[in-house]
Design an enzyme around this catalytic site. Sequence first.
Site, PDB file in Angstrom:
ATOM      1  N   LYS B  81       0.848  -1.195   0.000  1.00  0.00           N
ATOM      2  CA  LYS B  81       0.000   0.000   0.000  1.00  0.00           C
ATOM      3  C   LYS B  81       0.882   1.243   0.000  1.00  0.00           C
ATOM      4  CE  LYS B  81      -4.048   1.940   2.444  1.00  0.00           C
ATOM      5  NZ  LYS B  81      -4.922   1.804   3.633  1.00  0.00           N
ATOM      6  N   SER B 156      -9.803   2.105   2.559  1.00  0.00           N
ATOM      7  CA  SER B 156      -8.915   2.823   1.680  1.00  0.00           C
ATOM      8  C   SER B 156      -7.950   1.935   0.885  1.00  0.00           C
ATOM      9  CB  SER B 156      -8.069   3.816   2.496  1.00  0.00           C
ATOM     10  OG  SER B 156      -7.268   3.122   3.438  1.00  0.00           O
ATOM     11  N   SER B 180     -10.042  -0.182   6.847  1.00  0.00           N
ATOM     12  CA  SER B 180      -9.441  -0.095   5.513  1.00  0.00           C
ATOM     13  C   SER B 180      -8.692  -1.335   5.040  1.00  0.00           C
ATOM     14  CB  SER B 180      -8.503   1.114   5.442  1.00  0.00           C
ATOM     15  OG  SER B 180      -9.253   2.296   5.412  1.00  0.00           O
TER      16      SER B 180
END
Lengths: 98, 498, 503
Positions: B81, B156, B180
Amino acid sequence: MPGITREEVAHLARLARLELKPEELDHFAGQLDDIIGAVARVSEVADQDVPPTSHPLPLTNVMRADEVRPSLTPEQALSGAPAQEQQRFKVPQILGEE
Amino acid sequence: MSDQIIKLTAAETAAKIASGELTAVEVTEAHLARIEAVDEKVHAFLHVDREGALAQARAVDVKRERGEKLGPLAGVPLALKDIFTTEGIPTTVGSKILEGWIPPYDATLTKRLKAADVVILGKTNMDEFAMGSSTENSAYGPTGNPWDLTRIPGGSGGGSSAALAAHMAPLAIGTDTGGSIRQPAAVTGTVGVKPTYGAVSRYGMVAFSSSLDQGGPCARTVLDAALLHEVIAGHDPMDSTSIDEPVPPVVEAARNGSVQGMRVGVVKQFRGEGYQAGVVQRFDESVELLKELGAEIVELDCPSFDLALSAYYLIAPSECSSNLARFDGLRYGARVGDDGTHSAEEVTSLTREAGFGDEVKRRIMLGTYALSSGYYDAYYGSAQKVRTLIKRDFDKAFEQVDVIVSPTTPTTAFPIGERADDPMAMYLADLCTIPTNLAGNAAMSLPCGLAPEDNLPVGLQIIAPVMKDDRLYKVGAAVEAAFVEKWGHPLLEEAPSL
Amino acid sequence: MTTTTDLVSYEDALASYDPVMGLEVHVELGTKTKMFCGCSTTLGAGPNTQTCPVCLGLPGALPVVNATGVESAIKIGLALNCEIAEWCRFARKNYFYPDMPKNFQTSQYDEPIAFNGYLDVQLEDGEVFRVEIERAHMEEDTGKSTHVGGATGRIHGASHSLLDYNRAGIPLIEIVTKPITGAGERAPEVARAYVRELRELIRALGVSEARMEMGQMRCDVNLSLMPKGADKFGTRSETKNVNSLRSVERAARFEIQRHAAVLSSGGTIVQETRHFHEDTGSTTSGRVKEEAEDYRYFPEPDLVPVAPAREWVEELRAGLPELPLVRRNRLREEWDVSATDMQAILNAGALDLIVATIDAGADAASARKWWMGELARSANESGTALDELAITPAQVARVTELVAKGDLNDKLARQVIEGVLAGEGTPDEVVEKRGLKVVSDEGALTAAVDEAIAGNPAVADKIRGGKVAAAGALVGAVMKATRGQADAARVKELILQKLGVEG
Ligand SMILES: [Mg+2]
Ligand SMILES: [Zn+2]
C-alpha cells in the site's frame, strides 16, 4: 448543537491553512453541518463519569537512551525540498513574527 | 505456466521456490506480466517497481543457490500500500500533495519485508491519506473491483485488495484505521487482518489517525495472511506505541484451524437497518456453520457500539487535522504559488488547497472544529469517553466469548460514484469495523459467500481480544476450510476473468 | 522602529501602580540527542546535518522520548521544590510556523511533569524574595530561519528565508512562574535575580550550560500593572525572547513605564506580544494577530504517558547537588565576605573557579584575591570570560602555594600568571624559564643589604634613630638590586636586624 455557518468554515479553513474557494465554503458548510449534526450524538455521554481513553493500549514510560544515532546526510534531508540554497530549505518570505 | 504461478498461494509459492521447482525470478516475472496484462483495467498500482522487484528476486535465487537460509516468504511477490515509505521509490499516499516525493528512508515494515526476502512489486492505490471506503478518493483515479470493474474494491486499501483478487500478487499490505483492510477484503472476496494495535510498527507508515492506524496482512488465504503477519509484526523501538511482547503464534493457529468448543459471540448491534439482505443471509449461514463445526454461539449486547461511528468521525479527523499539518509545501512534496508574490504562509495555504482532495479537506476541517476551544469537551472529549465505553463493552463480551463474529460490511461492493457526494453514506461502510479500531483489539475479514442478489462477495468478520490475534487464524482457518469444502473451490474462482 | 513610545518616569509609575510579572523561561537541555530522535545536539554543525525523518517531520516518522530529557526535567522540578507528576502526557500544540517541521509542537499542556514549586532568589543587597513556580514542562525547540534579502537579516524586507532544522527537536524545559506580586519597585530587579538564580541552578544540576547569549536560555517577560490597592490584575503584555540578564531587567522596567503611560492617560493595554530591542532598551509591538490563537491542544497519540516511578524520583532527589543559594550562603560564611563582595564574585562568574582553586589547595583569601584581581583584570582586558582564560584553578593554586612558601612574592607571582596566560607553560615552567625565584640565598641577600646600607648612610641613620618606616627606602634599593626577586619581608627583617632595631 449550533449549525456550521459559512463564516465558521472560513475560520476553520484559516486555522487549517486551506485557501478555500468561495464555492467550497458553501459546499463544505452544508456537509460539515450534516456530519457534525450526526456525530454530535457522542455528547450523550458528556456528563457520564467515565474516564477518557486517548490511546487503545495502557502503555507507559516508553523511552530511549540518550545515545546518538546517525542522522540523514544533508543531501538526503534536502532531497525532497521544492527549493534549496546553501544547504538549507528555501522558502518564500515569512510574514510571521520573529 | 505463468497462469498457474499467479494462482498459487504464497505458502505454495514459497515452498516451490525453496525446493527449486520455481525460481523467484520466474515467479516475479509472471506477476509483472499479469500486472501488465490487467492493471490498465483494474488500476491497482500507482507505481510498479519492475527493476527493484526483479533485483530482489535475483538476490533470492542467488541466496538459494548458495545454500543460504531463506525467509519463510522468500521470493513471494507482494503489493505494498502506498502509505509505507520506501527508500528511493515514490510514496504518494494517494495524494497530489506528495506527488513525486521519494522518501529518503524505509518504513520499519518495508525493512522487515526486505529482510524476509519478500519481493515488493510496487505501491498500490488507496484513498488519499487512507480516508475513504472506496479508493475513489485517490488523487490518481479509482481502482476497479475485479469482480465487477464498475464497482469499488473497498477502501482505503482498494489497490491492495484488487491486486490480490486479480491475481497480480499473492500477498499485499494494508492499513486499517476504521476498516481499511477488512472492508476491501470483504468486498473483493479476499482475507485481511487488522492486528492488535501496536503489533505492527507504524514507523514509516504515513499517519492518518495515530491512535487508530494499524498496518496488517492481506492475502487470498488465511494461512498466507498468517505467514505475512509473522513477518511484519513484532516490537519496534522506533514506534513508542509498539507492543514489546512476543507475536502470538498466528501461523501455528492457521495450520490448526478449529472452533471446536469455542464460544463465539454475535453482537446484536451489528445488524438491522442498512444491512443488505444477502449479507445478513450469508452471515447467518456462517453462524450456522460455526455451530456445526462445534462452536457455542452466545448473543451479546454492546450498547456503546451504536456510538462508535460518531466517536470515530471525531477522533480520526481530530488526529488527522494535526498529522497532516506538516504538508505545507516547504520541505517536501508539492509547492504551489511560489512566484515571488506570495509569502511562505500563503504558499502553504495555496499548496494545501491545491494538494488535498475534498475528503481530506473535509476531515481536516472537521477535526480542527472538534479540537477548537469551546468544542473540545463536547466533541473530542466525549468521543474519548465513548472509546472507554466501547472498550468496556468488549472487555465484558470477551469474558463470555473467545471471539466475536459479524458481517464485515453492511453491504457488498457499491458502484463507483454512487456515494461520492454523500460522505455520511460512505461512512456507513465502516459500521462494523470501527469499534475494533477504537478499542485496539484484533479482527479479520474472510469470504463467506456471494450475496444472492448481486453475486458479489460477502465478508465475515472475526474479532479477538488484544494480543489474541492467533484466535482469528484458528477460527478463520476452520471456517475457510469448511467453506472451500462446501463450495468445492475457493470463492475467488467464481470471479469473472479479466 | 522609529515610533516613539510615551513613558512616564519610573518613580511616577510606581507611585500609582503595582506591577505584576509572569516569567516564562525556556532552557535548552544539554542532552547528547534531541528530545524525540537520536540526532546529535552538538553546536556549530553544518546546516541540516543533524536531522532525520523524525525531526524533519517527514511523513511516517514517529517520536520516541529521550529518557535523559525526562530525568533532567524531573531534576529541575525537584530543585524548584515542585511536585513531580505521577502520570503525565505530552500534548500537541497546533499552529503553523515554517521553523516547526510538523506544524505542531510536541509539548505538555494540562499535565506538566513538575508543578507547584518555588525558587528563592537573592537581590543585590542580600534580601531574599520567593518566586512561586506554576509549572515546568517538557517540549521541543524549533529550527532556525535566516532571512535573506532584507537589510538587517530580519523578516521585514526579506525576499526569502532559509531553514536549518539542526535545532528542531532539541529538548526544552519551559519554566513558568505564578504571577509575581508584591515586588513593587524592585520588580525588574526580581526578574533579573530570578533568571540569574535559575541559570545558576540549571548549571549546578548539570542539565544545561544555560548560556543566554547562545539562546540556550530565553526569557519571556509578562507584565501588567494594577492601580495601587487593587486586587484585580490588569491586561498583560508579553515581551518575547529576552536574551540577557540585563535585558530582562530593562524590559520589565520599560514595560512598567509604558503601561503606566497608557493607563494614566486613560488608554487600555492590548494583550499582545512585544519585542525587546537591546540597542534602545525599548519594546515594540509584535504583529497584531487577526484572530486569537487557538492551539487545539490534545494528547500526543504517538507517545505514551510518562509515569515516573516514585523510587526513581526519590533517587534523583537524593542525588541533587547543593543548590546555588544554599551553597553561596555557606561559602559566604566560610570565606567571611560581604553580600556585596559575593555578588561581585557571582557577577564575574568567579565562584566556581575560586572553589576549584581552593579545592586544589589554595587558601580562600588568596584564591579570591587572584581571581577577582589580576585574573579578572586580564579577562576584562582581553574581553573573555574568566573561565575561558588559559589558566586552570589548579595552576592558580600552585601559584598561591609558591607565594606561601616564599618562593614567589606578589610581584613575581603576577609575572608567573602572565606567563601562564601567554602560553609559556605551567607556573613552575614559567618560574624556571623566566628565572623568577625569590632570592632566598641569605648570603646574597645579606650582601645586598650591606650594600644598600653602605650606599644610603643618611637613611640608615634615621632608622637607627628609631624611624623604622624609613626602612622602605632601603628595601626598595635591595629589591632593585635583586631585580625584584627578593622576599621583601625578609629583606626588611635583615635591614632592621643589621641596624639593631626591633621590627
Ligand atoms: Mg512553550
Ligand atoms: Zn532527528
